[in-house]
Write a protein that holds these residues in place. Structure first.
Motif, PDB file in Angstrom:
ATOM      1  N   ARG A  55      61.465  58.987  41.496  1.00 23.06           N
ATOM      2  CA  ARG A  55      61.592  57.188  41.973  1.00 23.06           C
ATOM      3  C   ARG A  55      63.549  57.363  42.041  1.00 23.06           C
ATOM      4  O   ARG A  55      63.816  57.759  41.045  1.00 23.06           O
ATOM      5  CB  ARG A  55      61.253  57.373  40.101  1.00 23.06           C
ATOM      6  N   GLN A  56      63.645  56.036  42.874  1.00 25.17           N
ATOM      7  CA  GLN A  56      64.436  55.903  43.370  1.00 25.17           C
ATOM      8  C   GLN A  56      65.628  54.678  42.573  1.00 25.17           C
ATOM      9  O   GLN A  56      64.436  53.577  41.706  1.00 25.17           O
ATOM     10  CB  GLN A  56      64.881  55.723  45.096  1.00 25.17           C
TER      11      GLN A  56
ATOM     12  N   VAL B  14      59.928  55.198  45.731  1.00 22.97           N
ATOM     13  CA  VAL B  14      59.296  57.101  45.284  1.00 22.97           C
ATOM     14  C   VAL B  14      59.890  57.758  46.485  1.00 22.97           C
ATOM     15  O   VAL B  14      59.335  57.640  47.498  1.00 22.97           O
ATOM     16  CB  VAL B  14      58.195  56.451  44.804  1.00 22.97           C
ATOM     17  N   ARG B  15      60.289  58.630  46.314  1.00 27.72           N
ATOM     18  CA  ARG B  15      60.326  60.049  47.719  1.00 27.72           C
ATOM     19  C   ARG B  15      59.480  61.398  47.139  1.00 27.72           C
ATOM     20  O   ARG B  15      59.871  61.933  46.302  1.00 27.72           O
ATOM     21  CB  ARG B  15      62.240  60.027  47.849  1.00 27.72           C
ATOM     22  N   LEU B  16      58.707  61.177  48.167  1.00 22.53           N
ATOM     23  CA  LEU B  16      58.712  62.774  48.288  1.00 22.53           C
ATOM     24  C   LEU B  16      58.437  63.446  49.629  1.00 22.53           C
ATOM     25  O   LEU B  16      58.290  63.514  50.166  1.00 22.53           O
ATOM     26  CB  LEU B  16      56.794  62.424  48.142  1.00 22.53           C
ATOM     27  N   ARG B  17      59.512  64.727  48.711  1.00 21.74           N
ATOM     28  CA  ARG B  17      59.864  66.213  49.522  1.00 21.74           C
ATOM     29  C   ARG B  17      59.205  67.170  49.554  1.00 21.74           C
ATOM     30  O   ARG B  17      59.202  67.564  48.435  1.00 21.74           O
ATOM     31  CB  ARG B  17      61.110  65.942  49.640  1.00 21.74           C
ATOM     32  N   LEU B  18      58.422  68.150  50.013  1.00 21.09           N
ATOM     33  CA  LEU B  18      57.753  68.588  49.799  1.00 21.09           C
ATOM     34  C   LEU B  18      57.875  69.703  51.423  1.00 21.09           C
ATOM     35  O   LEU B  18      58.756  69.432  52.750  1.00 21.09           O
ATOM     36  CB  LEU B  18      56.035  68.315  50.387  1.00 21.09           C
ATOM     37  N   SER B  19      58.290  70.856  50.963  1.00 21.18           N
ATOM     38  CA  SER B  19      57.887  72.256  52.428  1.00 21.18           C
ATOM     39  C   SER B  19      57.454  73.399  52.321  1.00 21.18           C
ATOM     40  O   SER B  19      57.200  73.485  51.065  1.00 21.18           O
ATOM     41  CB  SER B  19      59.344  72.427  52.563  1.00 21.18           C
ATOM     42  N   GLY B  20      57.024  73.840  53.022  1.00 19.80           N
ATOM     43  CA  GLY B  20      56.108  75.070  53.099  1.00 19.80           C
ATOM     44  C   GLY B  20      55.958  75.663  54.406  1.00 19.80           C
ATOM     45  O   GLY B  20      56.251  75.568  55.467  1.00 19.80           O
ATOM     46  N   ALA B  21      54.671  76.910  54.443  1.00 24.55           N
ATOM     47  CA  ALA B  21      54.662  77.900  55.655  1.00 24.55           C
ATOM     48  C   ALA B  21      53.394  76.739  56.544  1.00 24.55           C
ATOM     49  O   ALA B  21      52.926  75.867  55.764  1.00 24.55           O
ATOM     50  CB  ALA B  21      54.513  78.510  55.332  1.00 24.55           C
TER      51      ALA B  21
ATOM     52  N   LEU C 142      58.277  67.803  55.083  1.00 27.50           N
ATOM     53  CA  LEU C 142      57.957  66.562  54.477  1.00 27.50           C
ATOM     54  C   LEU C 142      58.996  65.545  54.069  1.00 27.50           C
ATOM     55  O   LEU C 142      59.058  66.419  52.719  1.00 27.50           O
ATOM     56  CB  LEU C 142      56.669  66.753  53.656  1.00 27.50           C
ATOM     57  N   ASP C 143      59.273  64.530  54.529  1.00 33.42           N
ATOM     58  CA  ASP C 143      60.235  63.439  53.854  1.00 33.42           C
ATOM     59  C   ASP C 143      59.423  62.283  53.698  1.00 33.42           C
ATOM     60  O   ASP C 143      59.442  61.534  54.966  1.00 33.42           O
ATOM     61  CB  ASP C 143      60.715  63.362  54.191  1.00 33.42           C
ATOM     62  N   LEU C 144      59.077  61.634  52.512  1.00 36.94           N
ATOM     63  CA  LEU C 144      57.862  60.234  52.721  1.00 36.94           C
ATOM     64  C   LEU C 144      58.733  59.638  51.700  1.00 36.94           C
ATOM     65  O   LEU C 144      59.125  60.086  50.200  1.00 36.94           O
ATOM     66  CB  LEU C 144      56.036  61.088  51.890  1.00 36.94           C
ATOM     67  N   TRP C 145      58.564  58.655  51.964  1.00 36.96           N
ATOM     68  CA  TRP C 145      58.955  57.215  50.418  1.00 36.96           C
ATOM     69  C   TRP C 145      57.303  56.242  50.304  1.00 36.96           C
ATOM     70  O   TRP C 145      56.869  55.677  51.519  1.00 36.96           O
ATOM     71  CB  TRP C 145      59.917  56.549  51.692  1.00 36.96           C
ATOM     72  N   LEU C 146      57.500  56.034  49.861  1.00 40.09           N
ATOM     73  CA  LEU C 146      56.237  54.839  49.405  1.00 40.09           C
ATOM     74  C   LEU C 146      57.217  53.914  48.060  1.00 40.09           C
ATOM     75  O   LEU C 146      57.981  53.581  47.484  1.00 40.09           O
ATOM     76  CB  LEU C 146      55.678  55.480  48.380  1.00 40.09           C
ATOM     77  N   ARG C 147      56.284  52.708  48.518  1.00 42.96           N
ATOM     78  CA  ARG C 147      57.090  51.475  48.063  1.00 42.96           C
ATOM     79  C   ARG C 147      55.604  50.747  47.325  1.00 42.96           C
ATOM     80  O   ARG C 147      55.356  50.340  48.994  1.00 42.96           O
ATOM     81  CB  ARG C 147      58.252  50.407  49.089  1.00 42.96           C
ATOM     82  N   ALA C 148      55.949  50.120  46.149  1.00 43.70           N
ATOM     83  CA  ALA C 148      54.494  49.649  45.205  1.00 43.70           C
ATOM     84  C   ALA C 148      54.905  47.811  45.606  1.00 43.70           C
ATOM     85  O   ALA C 148      56.465  47.706  46.252  1.00 43.70           O
ATOM     86  CB  ALA C 148      54.616  49.144  43.906  1.00 43.70           C
TER      87      ALA C 148
ATOM     88  N   ARG D 283      54.994  51.735  38.961  1.00 45.90           N
ATOM     89  CA  ARG D 283      55.156  52.954  37.173  1.00 45.90           C
ATOM     90  C   ARG D 283      54.033  54.111  37.773  1.00 45.90           C
ATOM     91  O   ARG D 283      53.848  55.214  37.386  1.00 45.90           O
ATOM     92  CB  ARG D 283      54.532  52.422  36.639  1.00 45.90           C
ATOM     93  N   GLU D 284      52.839  54.020  39.092  1.00 46.62           N
ATOM     94  CA  GLU D 284      52.011  54.525  38.813  1.00 46.62           C
ATOM     95  C   GLU D 284      52.536  56.242  40.536  1.00 46.62           C
ATOM     96  O   GLU D 284      52.122  56.921  39.787  1.00 46.62           O
ATOM     97  CB  GLU D 284      50.025  53.824  39.273  1.00 46.62           C
ATOM     98  N   ILE D 285      53.300  55.308  41.237  1.00 46.95           N
ATOM     99  CA  ILE D 285      53.858  55.806  42.142  1.00 46.95           C
ATOM    100  C   ILE D 285      54.309  56.591  41.452  1.00 46.95           C
ATOM    101  O   ILE D 285      55.141  57.670  42.356  1.00 46.95           O
ATOM    102  CB  ILE D 285      54.059  55.453  43.467  1.00 46.95           C
ATOM    103  N   GLY D 286      55.544  56.439  40.898  1.00 49.73           N
ATOM    104  CA  GLY D 286      56.578  57.232  39.846  1.00 49.73           C
ATOM    105  C   GLY D 286      56.156  58.825  39.765  1.00 49.73           C
ATOM    106  O   GLY D 286      56.839  59.684  39.639  1.00 49.73           O
TER     107      GLY D 286
END
Length: 236
Positions: A219-220, A225-232, A196-202, A211-214
C-alpha cells in the motif's frame, strides 16, 4: 520405357515427402513441448497440445505455399490461428484469437484472488526459443477482466502493448476504460527471468475496494497498491 523409369525414380522422393507421416518427421522439427498425438503429413495434419494441468488443445495445420503453414489451435473457450514458418526458433506470424484466462496462471501472482475473462490476441509476430528473450510484436487485451475471491470486482478492459527490444521484452499495461479498479504497470523479461511491476488504484468513491486490494501488494501513501514479482520465465 527408360524415360518412364527415370521419371518414376525422380518422382519417388517427392511422393515420399508428401505422404511421409508427420510422426516420423517430428523428431527433426523444432516443436513446442507438449505436442503429441500427431496425425497426417507435414503438409496437412493435426496434433494435441498438452499444457500441465490443462485440457489439451486441438492443433491443425496446412501448407499454404512457399515457407508458410497456416495453423489453428483451440478448444471450447480458446481459439488461436496464424502462420508458421520453419526457422531455428519458433516463429509465428499474424497470430489472432482469444485465450481463456484459466490457461494463464495469473493466480500465482495474486493472493487468494482469481482473475477471470479472456485475452484477445493480435500479434504480428511471436518469436520464441533460441536462448533469447521472447520477441512479440503487437498487443493483447484482457477483456471482461475481473477479480474473484479476496477482491471481488471488475477491472474493465486492460491492454498489454509489447515493445520488443534487442535483448529483452517489455509489455506496457494500462486500463483502457473507466473501472472501479484502474491498472497500470509493465512486465519485462529476458531469456531467463521476468519482472512484474503493477499498480492498482481503487475508485475514490470506493474506500472498501482500497482496503481489499491492499492485501495484494504494498500500500502506497496515495492509496495505490504496488505489486512487484519476479521469477523464472518458465513460470511466467
Amino acid at each position: 520405357m527408360r524415360k518412364v523409369v527415370l521419371l518414376a525414380v525422380l518422382a519417388l522422393p517427392i511422393v515420399l515427402l508428401l505422404t511421409l507421416p508427420v510422426s516420423l518427421i517430428a523428431p527433426r522439427l523444432d516443436l513446442p513441448d507438449g505436442v503429441g498425438q500427431l496425425r497426417g503429413t507435414l503438409w496437412a495434419g493435426s496434433a494435441r497440445l498438452q499444457q500441465p494441468g490443462q485440457v489439451p488443445l486441438n492443433l491443425e495445420w496446412r501448407w499454404r505455399g512457399g515457407r508458410y503453414w497456416a495453423w489453428q489451435a483451440g478448444d471450447d473457450r480458446t481459439r488461436l490461428e496464424g502462420r508458421w514458418r520453419p526457422s531455428g526458433d519458433l516463429v509465428l506470424e499474424e497470430v489472432s484469437g482469444q485465450i481463456d484466462l484459466e490457461r494463464v496462471d495469473l493466480g500465482y501472482w495474486l493472493a487468494a484472488t482469481r482473475p477471470t475473462g479472456y485475452l484477445a490476441v493480435d500479434l504480428a509476430e511471436a518469436r520464441l526459443g533460441g536462448g533469447r528473450a521472447p520477441y512479440l510484436v503487437g498487443a493483447m487485451v484482457w477483456e471482461q477482466a475481473r477479480l474473484e475471491g479476496s477482491v471481488h470486482e471488475r477491472l474493465g478492459r486492460i491492454g498489454l502493448e509489447f515493445e520488443p527490444q534487442p535483448d529483452r521484452l517489455v509489455a506496457r499495461i494500462n486500463s483502457l476504460e473507466p473501472a472501479p479498479i484502474q491498472v497500470r504497470g509493465q512486465i519485462e523479461a529476458d531469456a531467463e527471468r521476468y519482472q512484474l511491476d503493477l499498480w492498482l488504484r481503487a475508485s475514490p468513491d470506493r474506500p472498501d475496494l482500497g482496503r481489499e486490494i491492499g492485501v495484494l501488494g504494498e500500500r502506497q501513501p496515495d492509496g495505490q497498491v504496488r505489486l512487484r514479482l519476479s521469477g523464472a520465465l518458465g513460470a511466467f
